[in-house]
Design an enzyme around this catalytic site. Structure first.
Site, PDB file in Angstrom:
ATOM      1  N   GLU A 183      -7.243  -5.694  -1.085  1.00  0.00           N
ATOM      2  CA  GLU A 183      -8.234  -5.362  -0.047  1.00  0.00           C
ATOM      3  C   GLU A 183      -9.715  -5.642  -0.692  1.00  0.00           C
ATOM      4  OE1 GLU A 183      -9.153  -1.838   2.913  1.00  0.00           O
ATOM      5  OE2 GLU A 183      -7.007  -2.096   2.704  1.00  0.00           O
TER       6      GLU A 183
ATOM      7  N   HIS B  92      -0.167   8.435  14.828  1.00  0.00           N
ATOM      8  CA  HIS B  92      -0.860   7.606  14.087  1.00  0.00           C
ATOM      9  C   HIS B  92      -1.171   6.234  15.233  1.00  0.00           C
ATOM     10  CE1 HIS B  92      -2.596   5.094  11.188  1.00  0.00           C
ATOM     11  NE2 HIS B  92      -1.847   4.095  11.415  1.00  0.00           N
TER      12      HIS B  92
ATOM     13  N   HIS C 218      -8.502   6.572  12.402  1.00  0.00           N
ATOM     14  CA  HIS C 218      -8.315   7.846  11.370  1.00  0.00           C
ATOM     15  C   HIS C 218      -9.003   9.027  11.612  1.00  0.00           C
ATOM     16  CE1 HIS C 218      -6.301   4.947   8.116  1.00  0.00           C
ATOM     17  NE2 HIS C 218      -5.301   5.324   9.079  1.00  0.00           N
TER      18      HIS C 218
ATOM     19  N   GLU D 146      -0.517  -1.037  16.412  1.00  0.00           N
ATOM     20  CA  GLU D 146      -0.715  -2.155  15.212  1.00  0.00           C
ATOM     21  C   GLU D 146      -0.400  -3.439  15.614  1.00  0.00           C
ATOM     22  OE1 GLU D 146      -1.918  -1.484  12.417  1.00  0.00           O
ATOM     23  OE2 GLU D 146      -1.618   0.873  12.060  1.00  0.00           O
TER      24      GLU D 146
ATOM     25  N   ARG E  60      -8.225  -8.691   3.558  1.00  0.00           N
ATOM     26  CA  ARG E  60      -7.276  -7.861   4.225  1.00  0.00           C
ATOM     27  C   ARG E  60      -8.029  -6.383   4.890  1.00  0.00           C
ATOM     28  NH1 ARG E  60      -2.275  -5.311   0.498  1.00  0.00           N
ATOM     29  NH2 ARG E  60      -1.506  -3.961   2.049  1.00  0.00           N
TER      30      ARG E  60
ATOM     31  N   LYS F 235       0.797  -1.344  -0.165  1.00  0.00           N
ATOM     32  CA  LYS F 235      -0.079  -0.006   0.006  1.00  0.00           C
ATOM     33  C   LYS F 235       0.700   1.263  -0.020  1.00  0.00           C
ATOM     34  CE  LYS F 235      -4.461  -1.091   2.018  1.00  0.00           C
ATOM     35  NZ  LYS F 235      -5.249  -0.617   3.212  1.00  0.00           N
TER      36      LYS F 235
ATOM     37  N   ASN G  77      -7.775  -3.211   9.306  1.00  0.00           N
ATOM     38  CA  ASN G  77      -8.359  -1.932   9.440  1.00  0.00           C
ATOM     39  C   ASN G  77      -8.845  -1.923  10.864  1.00  0.00           C
ATOM     40  OD1 ASN G  77      -7.690  -0.816   7.089  1.00  0.00           O
ATOM     41  ND2 ASN G  77      -9.442  -1.465   6.223  1.00  0.00           N
TER      42      ASN G  77
ATOM     43  N   HIS H 292      -9.059   1.404  12.855  1.00  0.00           N
ATOM     44  CA  HIS H 292      -8.489   2.601  11.952  1.00  0.00           C
ATOM     45  C   HIS H 292      -9.620   3.246  11.458  1.00  0.00           C
ATOM     46  CE1 HIS H 292      -5.035   0.292  11.986  1.00  0.00           C
ATOM     47  NE2 HIS H 292      -4.415   0.885  10.923  1.00  0.00           N
TER      48      HIS H 292
END
Length: 370
Positions: free
Chosen positions: A245, A272, A260, A193, A249, A151, A253, A256
């Site tokens: 994705e 982040h 985000h 993560e 995948r 990505k 997230n 996220h």
């Protein structure tokens, strides 16, 4: 934790059922020549793309190692910070490459964290319609997450990663000693993560993270090698199964969607990984409220995030601003919120039944305003 039974210093990532690139672990940059010699670098120009925090520490060292083995090595350094992850910065990299006559045989090296890796990969995907690049992640966050899977992208105005491409690196080379130069807060944001990986795929790994808190906090390299090996393997399996994705995948997230939105609404004043931790709290809370996740496991998740000194709440932002940002996220699917929930630690799933009212409840859980 079965992955540790095959612990090594190399993981091969496949794409379309063929070996695509290796993830290599080392404690220095010295071994990078052995990896690159198979890429005909003696006939190539290399551009080390880095940022103003990492570049002064490592770029010249890396250049000195590479220079005797290739046609030319240059360094392009940009300003550090999420606010520079944009098309203007990409344009400056293009100009450097053009001025130095880089052609399709040449190569980019992304030296830095996730912002550097994302932008270098996007540059490589688009310059002359595609040139090779390698990832050299220097943060825990980038090592366990953004450097793997292809990505790439940049932010567009205030919208995170809205412009990008799927474009695989030729190599991911991790020098674990670079973690020693990170401030502790910057280092530990990567655990957002890491913990996510345990929640979505591997409860045994989640429990291992509880047992090894002290070793991770003090950056014990032998323990970090185990952590990286398992986290990278979890991500490898997911991205091999779904490289673009389309389905599985999306599980990566977890945390996220709201994370985000918090990151954007806070104007990137939080790191982040810290925003992902807050988003994990919201996603786990909604999983519990929907009757999927037990209350005990919800509190186990919150406890582990706090053990790694990650925030689970924030303040000084408005709930509806975060919800509105969430509804503008690229993870929306034909107007439906594609939200990742979990029914137990180690098993996440895609849910398309989260309403705006549910989102409000999740965001209210993580915003504490006096």
């Amino acid at each position: 934790m079965k992955a540790l039974e095959n612990l090594s210093d190399r993981i091969t990532v496949h794409y379309n059922n063929q070996p695509s690139y290796d993830i290599v672990y080392s404690e220095s940059f010295d071994g990078i020549i052995d990896e690159l010699k198979y890429m005909n670098i003696q006939n190539r120009r290399l551009c080390i793309v880095t940022e103003s925090n990492v570049g002064p520490i490592y770029a010249q060292e890396l250049k000195n190692i590479l220079e005797p083995h290739c046609k030319k090595v240059i360094i392009h350094q940009f300003h550090a910070g999420e606010q520079y992850k944009n098309i203007d910065t990409i344009s400056e990299i293009y100009e450097t490459l053009i001025q130095n006559k880089f052609d399709r045989k040449d190569m980019l090296l992304a030296l830095g964290g996730g912002v550097t890796g994302d932008m270098t990969g996007f540059t490589a995907a688009t310059y002359l319609r595609g040139i090779d690049f390698i990832q050299i992640p220097t943060t825990l966050l980038a090592q366990v997450d953004s450097s793997i899977g292809g990505k790439t992208g940049v932010d567009f105005k205030s919208y995170k990663n809205m412009v990008g491409a799927f474009y695989m690196p030729k190599l991911v080379y991790m020098n674990l000693s670079t973690l020693n130069s990170l401030p502790q807060r910057e280092y530990l944001q990567g655990m957002g993560e890491v913990i996510k990986h345990g929640i979505i795929r591997d409860k045994e790994y989640f429990n291992w993270l509880i047992e090894h808190v002290d070793d991770v906090l003090k950056k014990d390299l032998s323990v970090l090698k185990q952590l990286l090996f398992v986290s990278c393997n979890i991500k490898r399996v997911v991205v091999e199964n779904d490289p673009k994705e389309q389905s599985e995948r999306a599980l990566l997230n977890f945390g996220h969607t709201i994370g985000h939105a918090v990151e954007k609404t806070k104007n990137f004043s939080l790191l982040h990984g810290e925003c992902i931790s807050i988003g994990i709290n919201a996603a786990a809370y909604l999983s519990k409220e929907k009757g999927y996740l037990s209350e005990k496991e919800y509190f186990d998740i919150i406890k582990l995030l706090k053990m790694y000194q990650l925030p689970v709440t924030t303040s000084d932002i408005i709930v509806h601003d975060v919800v509105d940002a969430t509804l503008n996220d690229k993870k929306m699917d034909a107007g439906i919120i594609k939200f990742i929930l979990t029914d137990k630690i180690g098993n996440a799933f895609i849910n398309r039944d989260i309403s705006k009212e549910d989102l409000i409840k999740g965001v209210e859980k993580v915003i504490i305003n006096e």
